[in-house]
Design a protein around this motif. Sequence first.
Motif, mmCIF file in Angstrom:
data_model
loop_
_atom_site.group_PDB
_atom_site.id
_atom_site.type_symbol
_atom_site.label_atom_id
_atom_site.label_comp_id
_atom_site.label_asym_id
_atom_site.label_seq_id
_atom_site.Cartn_x
_atom_site.Cartn_y
_atom_site.Cartn_z
ATOM 1 N N GLY A 447 0.786 -1.232 0.000
ATOM 2 C CA GLY A 447 0.000 0.000 0.000
ATOM 3 C C GLY A 447 0.814 1.275 0.000
ATOM 4 N N ASN A 448 2.100 1.182 -0.318
ATOM 5 C CA ASN A 448 2.953 2.377 -0.318
ATOM 6 C C ASN A 448 2.459 3.420 -1.309
ATOM 7 O OD1 ASN A 448 5.020 2.789 1.477
ATOM 8 N ND2 ASN A 448 6.627 2.668 -0.065
ATOM 9 N N ARG A 451 -0.698 5.249 0.047
ATOM 10 C CA ARG A 451 -0.442 6.119 1.191
ATOM 11 C C ARG A 451 0.209 7.434 0.781
ATOM 12 N NH1 ARG A 451 1.062 1.258 3.649
ATOM 13 N NH2 ARG A 451 3.263 1.670 3.211
ATOM 14 N N HIS A 452 1.083 7.408 -0.247
ATOM 15 C CA HIS A 452 1.874 8.589 -0.586
ATOM 16 C C HIS A 452 1.330 9.380 -1.769
ATOM 17 C CE1 HIS A 452 4.790 6.142 1.734
ATOM 18 N NE2 HIS A 452 5.175 7.319 2.179
ATOM 19 N N GLN A 459 -6.407 3.895 -4.782
ATOM 20 C CA GLN A 459 -7.126 3.217 -3.706
ATOM 21 C C GLN A 459 -6.678 1.759 -3.658
ATOM 22 O OE1 GLN A 459 -9.194 4.845 -1.599
ATOM 23 N NE2 GLN A 459 -8.793 6.745 -2.748
ATOM 24 N N CYS A 487 4.092 7.542 -6.521
ATOM 25 C CA CYS A 487 3.847 6.104 -6.439
ATOM 26 C C CYS A 487 4.986 5.311 -7.056
ATOM 27 C CB CYS A 487 2.525 5.762 -7.122
ATOM 28 S SG CYS A 487 2.408 6.351 -8.837
#
Length: 510
Positions: A447-448, A451-452, A459, A487
């Motif tokens: 999920g990096n 989150r960023h 999503q 990302c």
Amino acid sequence: MLRKIRLTIAMICFTLITLLFLDFTGTLHGWFGWLAKIQFLPAVLALNIGVVLLLVILTLVCGRIYCSVICPLGVFQDIIAWFGRRPKKRRKLPYSYSPALSWLRYGALGIFIITLVAGVGSLAVLLAPYSSYGRIANNLFQPLWQWGNNLLAYFAERADSYAFYSVDVWIKSMPTFIVAIVTLIILIVLAGRNGRTYCNTICPVGTVLGFLSRFSLFRITINTEKCNNCSLCSRNCKAACINSKEHQIDYSRCVACMNCIDKCKHGAISYQFHPINKASKTTPSVDTIKDTASVAAPEQASETRRSFLSAITLVAATSVLKAQEKKVDGGLATIEDKKIPERSTPITPPGSLSARNMANHCTACQLCVSACPNQVLRPSTDFKKLMQPEVSYERGYCRPECTKCSDICPTGAIHPITKADKSSTQIGHAVWIKKNCIPLTDGVECGNCGRHCPVGAIQMVPGVPASKDSPKVPVVNTERCIGCGACENLCPARPFSAIYVEGHERHRIV
């Protein structure tokens, strides 16, 4: 005093322009960024009519003052020529008058215009003087500057001071690095032996301004009554434009450096008003000449001795790259470097509007590359847009709050934008690569990317919709994504990220 005034202003302009390419903090651009915008070719490409008219009027009044004071490559050649003409065996090697190679000058100008109009900017920018010096400063001088900064940071840290901080020194593009070295070698050979040969045979800006300077109001003039044909003027003329035997000066090549005035011991040469109706190579009548006292002042040595250390730069830069290859995670495992993904459409910086606008206006001066604090800009290796900046996210991502590249671009290739504009400008969109995603390859949560993402365009959803316990994978909202590359840069997958940004030919507003 004319020569001293010229030298003082020239060295100030040269030093400040050089520092614009060396300053990785961006501090100087707010104060002296205008020096890049008053360069002739950037002003033409930016359609800055005021600057272009100012330079044209300056040339029509004073001659090619631009080439000897404002142009960094012209001043750099003077510095090389000074080193090349230092005393050898008790005397300096003299220059000599040579006829103008008009066919070569106008041929190079024709090639420059044709390639520029045809959109083959990679060939046109090789001849542009400001861009050529920018590549030398960015690729050869900046590593030396950064190594000096890192050395100060090393000692400051051990003295419990954080006045300096270390920066990465790396080669952003090997083709551009090689072009910069070749250009420097050519300049050293030409300027060290023959002075302003590059300006008067290859440079398109010099050819255009040389044509205008034929009609300048103030020119170097020879008093035939005072001249004793000692030829000191022609032997010290870096432009090789003084025919002392015929008492003639080729004003299309004269850069008004005032060296001849300084060397003449009989006051036979002066810089004064010249009637417009006189021929370009004919000296004025004796009645119109006033005595001018010559001032002897040796040229001061410049800090640009580091230009001759370019070979050492190549070796040292290579060693730094080798040292950076071995990166470890907590001293336990080697971290493999990211590789650049194959993008079907390259990414151009926010504010460039489109790839076409960038190709038509960029001179590949590398000013934006040197000023980028996030290390996302690097010169392109594509032949059609060789050395023009492209965006890549191996070392960082394009932060929405940063607008430095658009603030300093002198040509209009990157238009000025606000932080709000940048956050709503879509330069590309993220693409997920399923086979590289860590939740699927290693079976662990990540999920990096989600989150960023600064705009919330990613999503995390279950990889198997029917199973809530399955590892979550990213889903990209391409209508919301702005292509900042956070990302791609922060994805832990190696060597290729599991998500990368595909560029847009034309930028969009979201």
